[in-house]
Write a protein that holds these residues in place. Structure first.
Motif, mmCIF file in Angstrom:
data_model
loop_
_atom_site.group_PDB
_atom_site.id
_atom_site.type_symbol
_atom_site.label_atom_id
_atom_site.label_comp_id
_atom_site.label_asym_id
_atom_site.label_seq_id
_atom_site.Cartn_x
_atom_site.Cartn_y
_atom_site.Cartn_z
ATOM 1 N N UNK A 133 3.164 2.477 -0.513
ATOM 2 C CA UNK A 133 2.347 1.159 -0.504
ATOM 3 C C UNK A 133 1.538 1.758 -1.559
ATOM 4 N N UNK A 134 1.224 1.400 -2.364
ATOM 5 C CA UNK A 134 0.385 1.630 -3.401
ATOM 6 C C UNK A 134 -0.667 2.382 -3.521
ATOM 7 N N UNK A 135 -1.548 3.041 -4.400
ATOM 8 C CA UNK A 135 -2.226 3.913 -4.313
ATOM 9 C C UNK A 135 -3.970 2.724 -3.903
ATOM 10 N N UNK A 136 -3.336 2.187 -4.613
ATOM 11 C CA UNK A 136 -5.175 0.826 -4.364
ATOM 12 C C UNK A 136 -4.886 -0.058 -3.695
ATOM 13 N N UNK A 137 -3.718 -0.157 -2.743
ATOM 14 C CA UNK A 137 -3.392 -0.921 -1.532
ATOM 15 C C UNK A 137 -4.339 0.274 -0.075
ATOM 16 N N UNK A 138 -3.767 2.019 -0.107
ATOM 17 C CA UNK A 138 -4.378 2.314 -0.011
ATOM 18 C C UNK A 138 -5.882 2.357 0.224
ATOM 19 N N UNK A 139 -6.382 2.303 -0.907
ATOM 20 C CA UNK A 139 -7.560 2.320 -0.615
ATOM 21 C C UNK A 139 -8.790 1.091 -0.170
#
Lengths: 107, 107
Positions: A39-45
């Motif tokens: 998952x992208x960092x932004x999704x995790x954020x």
DNA sequence: ACATTATGCAACCTTTTAGTTGCATGTTAA
DNA sequence: TTAACATGCAACTAAAAGGTTGCATAATGT
């Protein structure tokens, strides 16, 4: 804050994995929480924001790093205020209910 | 069946209300479960289908009526397989963590 | 200073979810 | 047998959820 927010936050498997990850090692940075995740960092954020909104995690800035700490209190609240009711409540087992139903059908 | 299905099913407030309703009086028909709810019968049907899919309720036909019975087992599973970990785990409190963090910052 | 690192913000897209309306089917009671 | 009743099925809609890409900002190390 509300029990509803907690339930909704826990509904997603990625978010539960993040909590499990923090349980294994508390106080991780965003970057660390992203490692080995598809998952992208932004999704995790976004997931972390939802968890923070539900008060399931708290964050602290250390320089340019954001540390994430698990807060088990809402989980405990769900347990005491919602789940316990069903564990020790006056519910009969399904087998008992089937028996009752069969008896009701005796006409 | 899976713990994920249970979590997802419990995420919606209407579905939790339906469970609460069945907890108060088990074995209700669809019609009874619809009474005093601001939603169409079909919407309630869908919620009940999701609850049944998650094995949180079981249904029995009696003539033209469908009776709904609560099954607390998946709730119990969530409690034992997921929640207990956070209740008795090695987690420190947030206050303790803040103290640790302050000490770490002493440089 | 400046390149690198860690994170945030915003727009956008796709899929899922929660709900609706309309009609069909099977059961019961008169 | 037929009207009323209890429920199912399907198509559709609006909103929310989950994810992406692109760019901005602030802190760090050399």
């Amino acid at each position: 804050m509300t029990i509803d927010a907690t339930f909704r936050a826990l509904a997603d498997v990625s978010r539960r994995q993040l909590l499990d990850n923090l349980f294994a090692r508390n106080g991780q940075t965003l970057g660390e929480l992203c490692e080995g995740i598809d998952m992208t960092r932004q999704a995790v954020t976004k997931h972390l924001a939802i968890l923070e909104e539900a008060n399931l995690i708290a964050t602290v800035w250390r320089g340019r790093e954001k540390l994430h700490y698990l807060n088990p209190v809402p989980i405990h609240e769900i347990s005491t205020r919602w789940i316990h009711k069903y564990e020790r409540g006056p519910l009969r087992t399904l087998d008992e209910l089937k028996k009752t139903l069969e008896e009701d059908g005796h006409d």
